[in-house]
Write a protein that holds these residues in place. Sequence first.
Motif, PDB file in Angstrom:
ATOM      1  N   HIS A  39       0.840  -1.205   0.000  1.00 40.24           N
ATOM      2  CA  HIS A  39       0.000   0.000   0.000  1.00 40.24           C
ATOM      3  C   HIS A  39       0.878   1.260   0.000  1.00 40.24           C
ATOM      4  O   HIS A  39       0.695   2.176   0.794  1.00 40.24           O
ATOM      5  CB  HIS A  39      -0.922   0.047   1.211  1.00 40.24           C
TER       6      HIS A  39
ATOM      7  N   ASP B 135      -0.950   1.744  -3.414  1.00 46.73           N
ATOM      8  CA  ASP B 135      -2.351   1.600  -3.055  1.00 46.73           C
ATOM      9  C   ASP B 135      -3.192   1.990  -4.262  1.00 46.73           C
ATOM     10  O   ASP B 135      -2.868   2.941  -4.984  1.00 46.73           O
ATOM     11  CB  ASP B 135      -2.671   2.517  -1.876  1.00 46.73           C
TER      12      ASP B 135
ATOM     13  N   ASP C 155      -5.605  -6.258   8.217  1.00 49.30           N
ATOM     14  CA  ASP C 155      -4.976  -6.321   6.900  1.00 49.30           C
ATOM     15  C   ASP C 155      -3.889  -7.393   6.916  1.00 49.30           C
ATOM     16  O   ASP C 155      -2.921  -7.294   7.662  1.00 49.30           O
ATOM     17  CB  ASP C 155      -4.382  -4.952   6.572  1.00 49.30           C
TER      18      ASP C 155
ATOM     19  N   ASP D 227      -9.736  -9.824  -1.110  1.00 52.37           N
ATOM     20  CA  ASP D 227      -8.583  -9.191  -1.750  1.00 52.37           C
ATOM     21  C   ASP D 227      -8.814  -7.718  -2.042  1.00 52.37           C
ATOM     22  O   ASP D 227      -9.888  -7.302  -2.484  1.00 52.37           O
ATOM     23  CB  ASP D 227      -8.253  -9.886  -3.077  1.00 52.37           C
ATOM     24  N   ARG D 228      -7.787  -6.928  -1.783  1.00 50.70           N
ATOM     25  CA  ARG D 228      -7.642  -5.576  -2.304  1.00 50.70           C
ATOM     26  C   ARG D 228      -6.264  -5.565  -2.959  1.00 50.70           C
ATOM     27  O   ARG D 228      -5.288  -5.973  -2.333  1.00 50.70           O
ATOM     28  CB  ARG D 228      -7.724  -4.540  -1.190  1.00 50.70           C
ATOM     29  N   GLU D 229      -6.177  -5.117  -4.202  1.00 56.00           N
ATOM     30  CA  GLU D 229      -4.939  -5.284  -4.957  1.00 56.00           C
ATOM     31  C   GLU D 229      -4.113  -4.011  -4.996  1.00 56.00           C
ATOM     32  O   GLU D 229      -4.603  -2.943  -5.383  1.00 56.00           O
ATOM     33  CB  GLU D 229      -5.255  -5.711  -6.394  1.00 56.00           C
TER      34      GLU D 229
END
Length: 355
Positions: free
Chosen positions: A91, A123, A301, A317-319
Amino acid sequence: MVDGWRELAAGEPGGSWFTTPEWALAWWETVGAAPASGGGGDGEIVVWRDGGGRVDAVVPLLRTVQRLHPRAPLPVPCLTVLGTGPGAADHCGFAVAPHRRAEVADWLARRGRRATLLLADLDPDQAGLLPPCAVEIGRTPCPRTDLTAGPDALGSRQFRANLRRYGRKLAAEGITFRWVPPALALSELPERYELLRTAVRLHLLRRAALGLPTTFDGARAPLHLRVIERAAGTGRGEGPAFLVAERSGEVVGVLYGFQWRDSFAYYQIGWDMAWAPLRLGTAVIAEAVRAAAGQGLATFDFLRGTEPYKYRFGAVDREDVSWLVPHGVPGALLGLKYRAKAARRADAEGAPEGD
């Protein structure tokens, strides 16, 4: 400007611990300027202020080189985000007030006409700062769990039952758990230093037993010790925190991560493999999730990596996205390198079972 940088990062909607001066400057002091540690290069920090001197934007960059191939002699000079690379940060990005975003994007576009920009693991909210010619070169899944419904709502019913069973067995063996929050005063640093060293030691022993490599070792310990010290100096109660498992006064497990705003980022873990039959590693993570929720945090996280256990805790998921702004022939060749890597990765993911 450090106080202003910190406050700006705290107000960023998509900001993370890795965009704070505590991380970036500790990284520079211990890794960034030391070739032997995997760094080596010149740093530059560009700052925008308003008429009253308030910090409106901070763009920390590192001038370094990338090789097209380990055996290729051609190094490609480029600019990266200061604080990424060796030491592992997710991020990543820049702290920028909304009314400065267009100005910072224009500055980066001009900078990209003089040097290749390799902006790794940004991020996704940072995309609006990138020049139009930026090329996406990779995505990194970073699973995260929503804690707002409480830890007892995470995962399947069977998984929650398993966690309760693990907990009962460990309690019967005398193992207890405690949360150690970020240090508020310098007098609290010795305990945090010792917990960090114990986490590294237990982590290395486990990885060695499994025959697996790791970058969370003695060479990286100075970075994290400095991060702990810098965070304590702010008096904000944010930064490095620990979940500790103990038995008869001996630490048998440590989970290490960063509390920042309304989230906890789980960075690394170490635990005594003698307790593997009782699932100590899973229990330590579960207790950290419970402790984070108890602190009123909204997100746990798990950072990069798609290990299956993360999704058992209900992670989604956050990419993070990596970008390249190539400059000249070397920059174009660097772009080819990353496109080839992406193609190989896509082929591997699409290969049928057994190939």
